[in-house]
Write a protein that holds these residues in place. Structure first.
Motif, PDB file in Angstrom:
ATOM      1  N   UNK A   1       2.380  20.742  -9.876  1.00 13.76           N
ATOM      2  CA  UNK A   1       3.533  21.600 -10.161  1.00 13.76           C
ATOM      3  C   UNK A   1       3.463  22.126 -11.592  1.00 13.76           C
ATOM      4  N   UNK A   2       3.167  21.252 -12.544  1.00 18.14           N
ATOM      5  CA  UNK A   2       3.071  21.670 -13.940  1.00 18.14           C
ATOM      6  C   UNK A   2       1.917  22.648 -14.148  1.00 18.14           C
ATOM      7  N   UNK A   3       0.827  22.422 -13.430  1.00 20.93           N
ATOM      8  CA  UNK A   3      -0.318  23.333 -13.548  1.00 20.93           C
ATOM      9  C   UNK A   3       0.029  24.720 -13.009  1.00 20.93           C
ATOM     10  N   UNK A   4       0.763  24.774 -11.909  1.00 21.45           N
ATOM     11  CA  UNK A   4       1.182  26.067 -11.354  1.00 21.45           C
ATOM     12  C   UNK A   4       2.130  26.786 -12.312  1.00 21.45           C
ATOM     13  N   UNK A   5       3.047  26.050 -12.906  1.00 24.81           N
ATOM     14  CA  UNK A   5       3.912  26.647 -13.923  1.00 24.81           C
ATOM     15  C   UNK A   5       3.077  27.198 -15.070  1.00 24.81           C
ATOM     16  N   UNK A   6       2.045  26.453 -15.440  1.00 22.07           N
ATOM     17  CA  UNK A   6       1.211  26.843 -16.572  1.00 22.07           C
ATOM     18  C   UNK A   6       0.436  28.125 -16.356  1.00 22.07           C
TER      19      UNK A   6
ATOM     20  N   UNK B   1      -8.652  24.469 -15.477  1.00 24.66           N
ATOM     21  CA  UNK B   1      -8.770  23.118 -16.032  1.00 24.66           C
ATOM     22  C   UNK B   1      -9.572  22.219 -15.085  1.00 24.66           C
ATOM     23  N   UNK B   2     -10.648  21.590 -15.560  1.00 24.15           N
ATOM     24  CA  UNK B   2     -11.435  20.691 -14.695  1.00 24.15           C
ATOM     25  C   UNK B   2     -10.611  19.532 -14.143  1.00 24.15           C
ATOM     26  N   UNK B   3      -9.698  18.988 -14.955  1.00 29.19           N
ATOM     27  CA  UNK B   3      -8.910  17.856 -14.486  1.00 29.19           C
ATOM     28  C   UNK B   3      -7.956  18.282 -13.379  1.00 29.19           C
ATOM     29  N   UNK B   4      -7.319  19.437 -13.553  1.00 28.65           N
ATOM     30  CA  UNK B   4      -6.401  19.930 -12.520  1.00 28.65           C
ATOM     31  C   UNK B   4      -7.189  20.277 -11.254  1.00 28.65           C
ATOM     32  N   UNK B   5      -8.353  20.895 -11.432  1.00 31.54           N
ATOM     33  CA  UNK B   5      -9.194  21.235 -10.281  1.00 31.54           C
ATOM     34  C   UNK B   5      -9.622  19.982  -9.525  1.00 31.54           C
ATOM     35  N   UNK B   6      -9.812  18.886 -10.245  1.00 29.86           N
ATOM     36  CA  UNK B   6     -10.175  17.621  -9.603  1.00 29.86           C
ATOM     37  C   UNK B   6      -8.990  17.023  -8.855  1.00 29.86           C
ATOM     38  N   UNK B   7      -7.789  17.189  -9.401  1.00 29.34           N
ATOM     39  CA  UNK B   7      -6.604  16.613  -8.782  1.00 29.34           C
ATOM     40  C   UNK B   7      -6.137  17.404  -7.561  1.00 29.34           C
ATOM     41  N   UNK B   8      -6.468  18.687  -7.499  1.00 28.89           N
ATOM     42  CA  UNK B   8      -5.991  19.522  -6.399  1.00 28.89           C
ATOM     43  C   UNK B   8      -6.386  18.951  -5.031  1.00 28.89           C
ATOM     44  N   UNK B   9      -7.675  18.681  -4.760  1.00 29.21           N
ATOM     45  CA  UNK B   9      -8.016  18.119  -3.438  1.00 29.21           C
ATOM     46  C   UNK B   9      -7.465  16.707  -3.234  1.00 29.21           C
TER      47      UNK B   9
ATOM     48  N   UNK C   1       0.839  -1.206   0.000  1.00 29.09           N
ATOM     49  CA  UNK C   1       0.000   0.000   0.000  1.00 29.09           C
ATOM     50  C   UNK C   1       0.873   1.255   0.000  1.00 29.09           C
ATOM     51  N   UNK C   2       1.915   1.233   0.834  1.00 25.80           N
ATOM     52  CA  UNK C   2       2.774   2.413   0.923  1.00 25.80           C
ATOM     53  C   UNK C   2       3.521   2.647  -0.382  1.00 25.80           C
ATOM     54  N   UNK C   3       3.933   1.589  -1.037  1.00 26.73           N
ATOM     55  CA  UNK C   3       4.624   1.716  -2.326  1.00 26.73           C
ATOM     56  C   UNK C   3       3.744   2.436  -3.336  1.00 26.73           C
ATOM     57  N   UNK C   4       2.484   2.058  -3.395  1.00 24.27           N
ATOM     58  CA  UNK C   4       1.610   2.660  -4.396  1.00 24.27           C
ATOM     59  C   UNK C   4       1.025   3.989  -3.925  1.00 24.27           C
ATOM     60  N   UNK C   5       0.991   4.203  -2.599  1.00 29.31           N
ATOM     61  CA  UNK C   5       0.631   5.532  -2.115  1.00 29.31           C
ATOM     62  C   UNK C   5       1.690   6.538  -2.549  1.00 29.31           C
ATOM     63  N   UNK C   6       2.943   6.111  -2.531  1.00 33.33           N
ATOM     64  CA  UNK C   6       4.031   6.981  -2.988  1.00 33.33           C
ATOM     65  C   UNK C   6       3.858   7.322  -4.469  1.00 33.33           C
ATOM     66  N   UNK C   7       3.565   6.306  -5.296  1.00 31.58           N
ATOM     67  CA  UNK C   7       3.360   6.552  -6.719  1.00 31.58           C
ATOM     68  C   UNK C   7       2.212   7.527  -6.950  1.00 31.58           C
ATOM     69  N   UNK C   8       1.115   7.321  -6.235  1.00 31.19           N
ATOM     70  CA  UNK C   8      -0.040   8.202  -6.380  1.00 31.19           C
ATOM     71  C   UNK C   8       0.316   9.627  -5.980  1.00 31.19           C
ATOM     72  N   UNK C   9       1.051   9.751  -4.867  1.00 26.16           N
ATOM     73  CA  UNK C   9       1.477  11.072  -4.394  1.00 26.16           C
ATOM     74  C   UNK C   9       2.310  11.779  -5.450  1.00 26.16           C
ATOM     75  N   UNK C  10       3.271  11.081  -6.030  1.00 24.08           N
ATOM     76  CA  UNK C  10       4.177  11.702  -6.993  1.00 24.08           C
ATOM     77  C   UNK C  10       3.457  12.040  -8.299  1.00 24.08           C
ATOM     78  N   UNK C  11       2.530  11.193  -8.706  1.00 26.36           N
ATOM     79  CA  UNK C  11       1.795  11.503  -9.931  1.00 26.36           C
ATOM     80  C   UNK C  11       0.925  12.740  -9.736  1.00 26.36           C
ATOM     81  N   UNK C  12       0.226  12.809  -8.620  1.00 25.96           N
ATOM     82  CA  UNK C  12      -0.633  13.965  -8.347  1.00 25.96           C
ATOM     83  C   UNK C  12       0.220  15.224  -8.157  1.00 25.96           C
TER      84      UNK C  12
END
Length: 267
Positions: free
Chosen positions: A140-145, A168-176, A124-135
């Protein structure tokens, strides 16, 4: 009768809402959006049956167990639910997984041959890390944008992050979703805490951000590839079922990078 039907519809809708919060542990995508959940049945006593199917007959036993257990936990959190019973269909160890989750067994006890060596908490922790880094990369890219400079991003507090609005709706969804993992992992709790840190909690320095993002890009590409592969395999499998050919797909998944069908100790 109409009142009973309305209540049943309401409860069924609540179950689907809870299931939408359950993610494939490797892909960080909702099991409902991926199309894994096929049917939900709610009876008058508060028992819930959840039928789900994965992309192939050979999909990783540990991932399947995690998803089934997460579904049970998510739906059981509804106050009116007496018992939640996920039922995995057409999988090499469906019987063992369904029994294990139903009886509250650990993965190691339910599927001794397929135990990966570590605990499911470690997985679980391994994939929580992946999820954290993907989100995190998305944010970060959205803030740059929208014009934020790298030093400002690296210094950004949770309070400042909360004030940012994204078109962006997708970025707004990912923020929370990103914020949720920050809180869940204890990486940021107070308004003045930094929003962007490594999974170990170390600050990301401005001169390190470019190379850090390169690594996050690799995580994202891998997850997106696996997601596309899983969706495609599931679509093919469903076409086979629609054609009254419910047999397993002709080759292992290959997308989860976890030696899907290999029992513990296999070469």
């Amino acid at each position: 009768m109409n009142a009973l039907l309305l209540e049943c519809d309401r409860r069924t809708s609540e179950v689907w809402q809870r299931l939408a919060l359950v993610t494939d542990p490797e892909l960080d995508e909702s099991v409902t959006e991926l199309g894994f959940v096929e049917h939900v049945t709610v009876d008058d006593d508060g028992d819930v049956d959840i039928v789900f199917r994965l992309p192939t007959f050979w999909c990783s036993a540990n991932f399947a167990f995690l998803m089934a257990d997460d579904m049970r936990r998510a739906v059981s959190s509804l106050p009116w639910v007496r018992k939640a019973r996920p039922q995995l269909r057409d999988h090499m160890v469906a019987e063992q997984i369904n029994r294990g989750v139903r009886e509250g067994m650990s993965f190691a006890d339910a599927l001794k041959e397929f135990a990966p060596g570590g605990s499911l908490d470690e997985l679980r922790d391994k994939f929580r890390r992946k999820a954290f880094e993907r989100r995190q990369e998305v944010m970060i890219l959205a803030l740059r944008g929208i014009g934020y400079e790298d030093p400002a991003i690296c210094r950004m507090s949770l309070c400042s992050f909360d004030e940012v609005e994204f078109a962006s709706p997708d970025v707004a969804r990912q923020k929370p979703r990103y914020r949720e993992l920050l809180i869940e992992t204890g990486l940021a709790c107070l308004p003045e805490d930094r929003t962007f840190v490594t999974y170990e909690g170390a600050p990301i320095k401005r001169h390190e951000l470019a190379s850090y993002l390169q690594r996050l890009r690799g995580v994202r590409i891998n997850m997106e590839f696996n997601s596309s592969l899983c969706r495609g395999l599931l679509a093919v499998r469903r076409r086979g079922l629609d054609d009254d050919n419910p047999g397993p797909t002709p080759s292992p998944c290959g997308g989860c990078s976890s030696r899907c069908a290999a029992p513990s100790g296999s070469p």
